[in-house]
Structure formats: structure tokens, C-alpha cells
Enzyme design. Sequence first.
Site: not given
Lengths: 418, 104
Positions: A198, A371
Site C-alpha cells: 500500500c 527517488c
Amino acid sequence: FPAELPPLPARSALSAAEILRYSRQLVLPELGVRGQLRLARSSVLVVGCGGLGCPLAQYLAAAGVGRLGLVDHDVVETSNLQRQVLHGEARRGRPKARSAAAALRRLNSAVQYVPYRGALRPRSALRLVRQYDIVADCSDNVPTRYLVSDACVLAGKPLVSGSALRLEGQLAVYNYRGGPCYRCLFPEPPPPDTVTNCADGGVLGVVTGIIGCMQALEVLKIASGMGSSFGGYMLMFDALEGRFRNIKLRPRKADCAVCGDNPSVTCLQDYEAFCGSSATDKCRALRLLPSGDRVSVQQYKELLDARVPHVLLDVRPQVEAEICRLQHALHIPLRSLEEKDEQALQRLQKRICEEKQRTDDQTPLPVYVVCKLGNDSQKAVKILQELPAEEFGSVLAKDIKGGLMAWATKIDSTFPQY
Amino acid sequence: ESFPLSVLVHCFYFRGGAELLFDGVKKHQVTLPCQPEPWDIRNLLKWIKQNLLKERPELFLQGESVRPGILVLINEADWELMGELDYKLQDQDNVLFISTLHGG
């Protein structure tokens, strides 16, 4: 985990207070007093007190189930509150199993709540599952799903399984009335790098809410004697299309490793080894590059402060770059690099050229890649290392370890975390 | 076995994350070319690999079948009930590929 629980007492009648409390469901002929008495004698083990477990436990408690076992190894975090609706702001940092029990106790104090603050483990799972009538899999990772399913088969308990990701949800009832178990459908675990959690994929709270409520419904139907509609069927919910699909599943497989005619799995195993992944939904830290190709956020900060010429390349997806970014970074999603997107590569080439003009020496220009957590950036460095030197000049691509989340925790506390 | 010359039209829905492999496109209405032998799921997977799946086929395929964790549905039923790779496709069939979800 606490010792064996005493069985719930058999009841022959409801009290006047119970009749008032449950009156709106008692008048349903499908449930009635008989169904309510069955509910009051039923115990349900909830594995995972997160996005699915919260709404499930809430509706089961409200409906007057006898006992709820609440398993969760985690503590409440801020990013949970969007979907894990039993835990409030004040509960942050507290164990989820206890936080859920406290919230549920406020809702219905007549239900017995048994919080288990720890992960379900192969050593203890069977003993725990045997003490309950029905199990709800509200977990968030593959090893736990196999563990729960095998434990339910070995203990002979029906398993109401839910899952959700992004804008989709799935629900099935396994090991129920001779139907298939989870392993009948998925004899082999998925390769670890095909599994999305998630945190990476995102999830809408309403979607876990809908699936968690559907799980509660099937648990109530089984517990009260109505029977589940999903033995041998899987429900698929697509929130974007607003569509529910019922898929007819295969029957129990005679050659299933655990519920088949000659099972090879007769006791619980090491499911993390079986699946090649850990029994949490935390993001994995990959190591794709040698340490010489990586810098820490502290080292990058020093380079930045010393005004060393370089290019900072942010390779997160567009949607994440819109959440927050370092202003001086050039943003090109990893996917564009992987596809060798021409426009994207031209933008990179242009930025490298500009930066090179600010340096007079012939040393390779450093390109630091960042990132969210430092996994995708390593993949991007590998791609950059293979770019043709005649077009891009000599560059030295390096990864920033831990990504922007490390930047937020170690360098700039005002930088958003997500 | 004779095979009708009419074109076959199929819808593919790559759900549960599987669509991310197919440029984010969930629904593919495709026309399979005529060929001497009938189209079965085995051939369809090869066709998908060549025509729809441009990158990282290992996330979708393993050997001649789909990788573990992907459920194949033919007309909304588990392909296990239909013969798996040997199922012969019919005109207007609906084939779904679903990667199972594990989040919660």
C-alpha cells in the site's frame, strides 16, 4: 500470547438490554433471536488491525459477536489514519491491536476483546486459530496470507479473506463447506518483485472500508447460520468503474499441498522462506549497486553546500513529484528512462550540457539520482551508466541512499514525508 | 479440425495491478488473425507477449503460462474450470488476467 481462552457460554435467551440494543437486526427474519444468540457465542480472529481489520472489527463488535481476537504487530502511524478508522490521532505510536480494542470497547463493552500485540507466527498460529470459530484475513503481506490459510485448513476453520490496493479490492471465503483454500488457487507464491504494497501502490481508504465491511458481512452470515455467499466465489471490486464481479472459482484441488487428498504440508512452515519476502508490508531496501556508486544524504548535502557542479535527477513517478520535490532537481520518471523516451533523454542531455559549461576541467560530471526510498534510483543509475558517452559526455551517475525520505529525516525536517 | 475464417474479438482486462504492465491500458479489444490451428489460451499468451507486452514479460509470464499470483478468468470463471492453457477461444470471449492483491 495469552493462555487458552475459556469457551464462550451457551446462551438460551437475550436480555432486555440486548433486545433493545440489537432490535433493528433481531426483526430480520434471516437473523432473528436464534441468529443473534449464535453471534453471541461466536469468536472471530482478526488478523491485521489496519484498513480492512478496522471496519471489519467495528461492524462485528456493533453487531454483538461474542469475542474478537485482534492480531497486529505494528503501531499506529500518521499515514494509517486515512483508512484505519478505529485509530485516532491520539493513538499514534501505540500498538494497533490495543488501540483497536480500546476503540471497540467504547462502541460495545459487552463483546470480549483479546488484543495480541505481535505478528502471527508459524509457531503460535495454529494454537491461536484453534481457539476461534472464524478467521478474517485482514493482513497486508503474502507470507501471512499463506500462514493464515494453512492454519485455517489444519484447524478446520473458515477463512474470510480480503485484500485491497489502489482502487481495487478482492474478497473470498476459503476452506468453507468443502470449497478451495488459498493454496488451491495459488499453489506457488508470486515472485517478490511482482508484489506491490500500500505504501508503494497507494490505496483509497473507502476501498479497504468496502472490502472490510464485505468481510464483516460474510463473517456475520457464517456466524449466525445464514451461510456465506462466497464459498467457491471471489468478489472483485473496481472502485473506478464502480463495478463488482463475482468470479466462480475452481473446486478444492485433490492435489493441493495442504487441503488435498495427500497433503505434504501437515504442520506450519517458514512462510517468509516459502515466499522469499518478509511478513510485513514495509518497503524493501534493495542493493543493486556497489557502495562506491552510492552517496548518503549527508554527503550530498555537503556537495550541495560546496556548490559542486552536478545534476540532481529525480526519478519518481509524476504523481509523487507533484507531492513534493527538491526545486533544483530535474524530474524524469524511471519509466521514461527505462523506455528510453527521446524527449526525456534530450532534457537530461541538455541539463548535463548546461552544467558541464560551468566546469572547465575534464572530470566526469556527477549525476546524483534520487527517488523516494533509494530503490528506483539505483535502477536509474544502472540505466545512466549505459548511456552512450558520445551523446551525454562523460558523466558519473550515483545513487542517493535512502532517497528523499532520508533527506527528510536526516537533513531537512520540513521536507514532507509520505 | 477446420477453423472458421471469421476474426475473433476478445476483451482483456488486466486488473489488480497487472494493467501496469500493459501501458496502463485495462481493456484491450483485439482481433486475433486467422491461423490453421484453433486459438487456445497457450497461443493467446504467446500472441500477447508479442503484441501487447512490450517490457518485462517475466512480470506476467512464466514458461508458457502466466506467472504465479495471476488468476486467469474466462468469461468470469476460473480458467481451471475451463481447461487452462488448452481452452479453445470462442468469438466474443472475455479473458481477464488478475494479479492478486495482498494489501490491507
